[in-house]
Every structure is written in structure tokens, then in C-alpha cells.
Design an enzyme around this catalytic site. Structure first.
Site, mmCIF file in Angstrom:
data_model
loop_
_atom_site.group_PDB
_atom_site.id
_atom_site.type_symbol
_atom_site.label_atom_id
_atom_site.label_comp_id
_atom_site.label_asym_id
_atom_site.label_seq_id
_atom_site.Cartn_x
_atom_site.Cartn_y
_atom_site.Cartn_z
ATOM 1 N N VAL A 120 0.962 5.496 -0.791
ATOM 2 C CA VAL A 120 0.260 6.960 -1.170
ATOM 3 C C VAL A 120 1.442 7.803 -1.410
ATOM 4 C CG1 VAL A 120 -1.135 8.778 -0.094
ATOM 5 C CG2 VAL A 120 -1.836 6.463 0.379
ATOM 6 N N GLY A 175 -4.913 6.428 2.439
ATOM 7 C CA GLY A 175 -4.495 4.981 2.882
ATOM 8 C C GLY A 175 -5.389 4.473 3.508
ATOM 9 N N TYR A 194 -2.135 0.683 10.461
ATOM 10 C CA TYR A 194 -3.122 -0.722 10.383
ATOM 11 C C TYR A 194 -3.707 -0.780 11.974
ATOM 12 C CZ TYR A 194 0.172 -1.665 6.770
ATOM 13 O OH TYR A 194 1.005 -1.635 5.289
ATOM 14 N N ILE A 216 0.810 -1.115 -0.166
ATOM 15 C CA ILE A 216 0.087 -0.077 -0.234
ATOM 16 C C ILE A 216 0.794 1.001 -0.003
ATOM 17 C CG2 ILE A 216 -0.318 0.139 2.480
ATOM 18 C CD1 ILE A 216 -2.931 1.057 2.070
ATOM 19 N N GLU A 275 2.318 -8.015 6.876
ATOM 20 C CA GLU A 275 3.711 -7.839 7.437
ATOM 21 C C GLU A 275 4.291 -6.404 7.241
ATOM 22 O OE1 GLU A 275 5.085 -11.477 5.804
ATOM 23 O OE2 GLU A 275 5.803 -10.237 4.150
HETATM 24 C C1 LIG Z 1 1.579 4.235 5.238
HETATM 25 C C2 LIG Z 1 0.749 5.027 4.512
HETATM 26 C C3 LIG Z 1 0.250 4.070 3.070
HETATM 27 C C4 LIG Z 1 -0.364 5.589 5.051
HETATM 28 O O1 LIG Z 1 -1.138 6.447 3.891
HETATM 29 P P1 LIG Z 1 -1.800 7.873 4.563
HETATM 30 O O2 LIG Z 1 -2.791 8.096 3.298
HETATM 31 O O3 LIG Z 1 -0.909 8.857 4.687
HETATM 32 O O4 LIG Z 1 -2.788 7.486 5.893
HETATM 33 P P2 LIG Z 1 -4.103 8.084 6.319
HETATM 34 O O5 LIG Z 1 -3.867 9.654 6.041
HETATM 35 O O6 LIG Z 1 -5.147 7.365 5.521
HETATM 36 O O7 LIG Z 1 -3.951 7.722 7.730
HETATM 37 C C5 LIG Z 1 -4.921 7.284 8.551
HETATM 38 C C6 LIG Z 1 -4.056 6.890 9.799
HETATM 39 O O8 LIG Z 1 -2.919 6.159 9.757
HETATM 40 C C7 LIG Z 1 -2.022 6.761 10.535
HETATM 41 N N1 LIG Z 1 -0.900 7.480 10.164
HETATM 42 C C8 LIG Z 1 -0.804 7.745 8.783
HETATM 43 N N2 LIG Z 1 0.466 8.381 8.706
HETATM 44 C C9 LIG Z 1 1.162 8.486 9.933
HETATM 45 C C10 LIG Z 1 2.225 9.099 10.326
HETATM 46 N N3 LIG Z 1 2.992 9.646 9.442
HETATM 47 N N4 LIG Z 1 2.502 8.939 11.512
HETATM 48 C C11 LIG Z 1 1.563 8.492 12.594
HETATM 49 N N5 LIG Z 1 0.637 8.015 12.105
HETATM 50 C C12 LIG Z 1 0.362 7.848 10.626
HETATM 51 C C13 LIG Z 1 -2.806 7.657 11.687
HETATM 52 O O9 LIG Z 1 -3.403 6.746 12.815
HETATM 53 C C14 LIG Z 1 -3.850 8.135 10.808
HETATM 54 O O10 LIG Z 1 -5.138 8.491 11.458
HETATM 55 P P3 LIG Z 1 -5.202 10.047 11.812
HETATM 56 O O11 LIG Z 1 -5.113 10.817 10.570
HETATM 57 O O12 LIG Z 1 -6.701 10.116 12.029
HETATM 58 O O13 LIG Z 1 -4.275 10.118 12.940
HETATM 59 C C15 LIG Z 1 1.694 6.146 3.584
HETATM 60 O O14 LIG Z 1 2.209 6.698 4.810
HETATM 61 C C16 LIG Z 1 2.618 5.539 2.822
HETATM 62 O O15 LIG Z 1 2.467 5.514 1.491
HETATM 63 N N6 LIG Z 1 3.880 5.188 3.621
HETATM 64 C C17 LIG Z 1 5.035 4.552 2.246
HETATM 65 C C18 LIG Z 1 4.631 3.360 1.911
HETATM 66 C C19 LIG Z 1 4.633 2.265 2.894
HETATM 67 O O16 LIG Z 1 5.501 2.329 3.753
HETATM 68 N N7 LIG Z 1 3.759 1.273 2.738
HETATM 69 C C20 LIG Z 1 3.485 0.283 3.802
HETATM 70 C C21 LIG Z 1 4.516 -0.824 3.706
HETATM 71 S S1 LIG Z 1 4.010 -1.922 2.307
#
Ligand SMILES: CC(C)(COP(=O)(O)OP(=O)(O)OC[C@H]1O[C@@H](n2cnc3c(N)ncnc32)[C@H](O)[C@@H]1OP(=O)(O)O)[C@@H](O)C(=O)NCCC(=O)NCCS
Length: 170
Positions: A96, A106, A140, A94, A128
Site C-alpha cells: 500500500v 491492505g 495477517y 502486498i 511468508e
Molecule cells: C502491510 C501493509 C500492506 C498494510 O497495509 P495497510 O493498508 O496499511 O493496512 P490496513 O490499514 O488495512 O490495516 C489492517 C490491520 O493491519 C494491522 N496494521 C497495519 N499497519 C500496521 C502498523 N503500522 N502497525 C501495527 N499494525 C498494523 C492492524 O491490525 C490493522 O488493523 P487496525 O487498523 O484495525 O488496527 C502496508 O503497511 C505496506 O504496504 N507495507 C509495506 C509492504 C510490505 O511490507 N508488504 C508485506 C510484505 S510483502
């Protein structure tokens, strides 16, 4: 004259990916060190029905939400890939785009996977993640996944433990 509408107020559309999205998916994945890295062939195979069922979702802005045209670049904001191993699902990737993080994209993608898993009468979703990936782990945990274990030095470059999560659906 067209009005200027704040881009941040537009809700990204979650839709099924098509093979026309593969180049955009790869561009997004390659720019993200913490993502799982696949070859182009592996992404293309995700759309072939070889007995293995994968769900590939993308998020794009309403401006790009016209029906996918083969060969078009849909300019996606995010994607998710999951494997159906009935009666379970595994979240495989996943991502973003950095400029659209912390806007709920996400979480919407992940909840779309969970809805699909429920519709397919699945028992659980598992995944994982690198121990240091605080953003992903927080996502997660917010969506109901529980830690079930760890795999020591599972990841390479750099070596790191994997933390295992599971969300029960029964
Ligand atoms: C992990 C990832 C997919 C999250 O996507 P996102 O769209 O930013 O997440 P969301 O805005 O939907 O956040 C939902 C919740 O996730 C958590 N979260 C997301 N980013 C966070 C951050 N940087 N720090 C802490 N909590 C975080 C929070 O609980 C958040 O809820 P809140 O906004 O109400 O606090 C994104 O950071 C990403 O693409 N990371 C790089 C790729 C990666 O590592 N993928 C996973 C491994 S395969």
C-alpha cells in the site's frame, strides 16, 4: 461548482489489475523496501496464462476507477499478487502506498484474496514474511492467519528469518 469532498472519505476500489497497471505496480513496489521485489518481466508474466494462475489486484480511488485503458496510468494506491497452487493459494506480495496506509486498504485487498480462495474451493492460503515486519504480521494475524513455522535466515540484504503463516479455509 464542484464540492470539496474529503479525500479520506472516498473508498478505494478493488479491481483486477491489467497489463496497463504494471508500470504503476513497479513504481509502488520499488519505493517500498519491505516488499517482495520482482522484475518487470515477472510482473508481465503474471498476466500470461502459462499454466500458472495468478491473481493480481489493485486498489485505486473512485476518481481513477474508469475502465482500464491500455497504456493508461491508473495511478494505483495498492496492489496484491497471489499464486494459485490448487488447492492452495500463496500471497506473494502486498503493498500500500505510504500515504494511504492505516486506512483499511491492505485489509480489503487481503480479504478479496480470501474471498477468491473460498470461491475456488481452496484448502488454505499461506505466506511468508520478514520477522521484523510488524505491520504486515499484524495485518495477517488480524485476518485470521496463524503462525506455522519459520525459515532461518531466509531473507538476504539484510539477513533475517521468515515467519510462515497459514489460514485454513475448511
Ligand atoms: C502491510 C501493509 C500492506 C498494510 O497495509 P495497510 O493498508 O496499511 O493496512 P490496513 O490499514 O488495512 O490495516 C489492517 C490491520 O493491519 C494491522 N496494521 C497495519 N499497519 C500496521 C502498523 N503500522 N502497525 C501495527 N499494525 C498494523 C492492524 O491490525 C490493522 O488493523 P487496525 O487498523 O484495525 O488496527 C502496508 O503497511 C505496506 O504496504 N507495507 C509495506 C509492504 C510490505 O511490507 N508488504 C508485506 C510484505 S510483502
Amino acid at each position: 461548482m464542484a464540492l470539496n469532498f474529503p479525500k479520506t472519505l472516498l473508498t478505494p476500489l478493488i479491481r483486477l489489475a491489467t497489463p496497463a497497471d504494471v508500470s504503476s505496480i513497479i513504481r509502488l513496489e520499488r519505493a517500498c523496501a519491505s516488499a517482495a521485489h520482482w522484475t518487470e518481466r515477472q510482473y508481465r508474466q503474471a498476466f500470461e496464462d502459462g499454466g500458472v494462475k495468478r491473481l493480481v489486484l489493485v486498489a485505486d480511488t473512485p476518481a481513477h476507477s474508469v475502465p482500464a485503458i491500455p497504456g493508461a496510468d491508473p495511478n494505483i494506491l495498492a496492489f496484491l499478487v497471489a499464486l494459485h497452487l490448487a488447492p492452495e493459494w500463496e500471497l506473494e506480495n502486498i503493498v500500500v502506498v505510504r500515504s494511504s496506509r492505516r486506512q483499511g486498504v491492505g485489509e480489503r485487498l487481503l480479504r478479496a484474496l480470501l474471498a477468491t480462495a473460498r470461491e475456488t474451493n481452496s484448502k488454505s492460503v499461506f505466506l511468508e514474511v520478514r520477522e521484523s515486519n510488524a505491520a504486515a504480521r499484524s495485518l495477517y494475524e488480524k485476518t485470521g492467519f496463524e503462525k506455522t513455522g519459520r525459515r532461518t535466515s531466509y531473507y538476504k540484504n539484510p539477513a533475517e528469518d521468515a515467519v510462515l503463516y497459514r489460514l485454513g479455509l475448511e
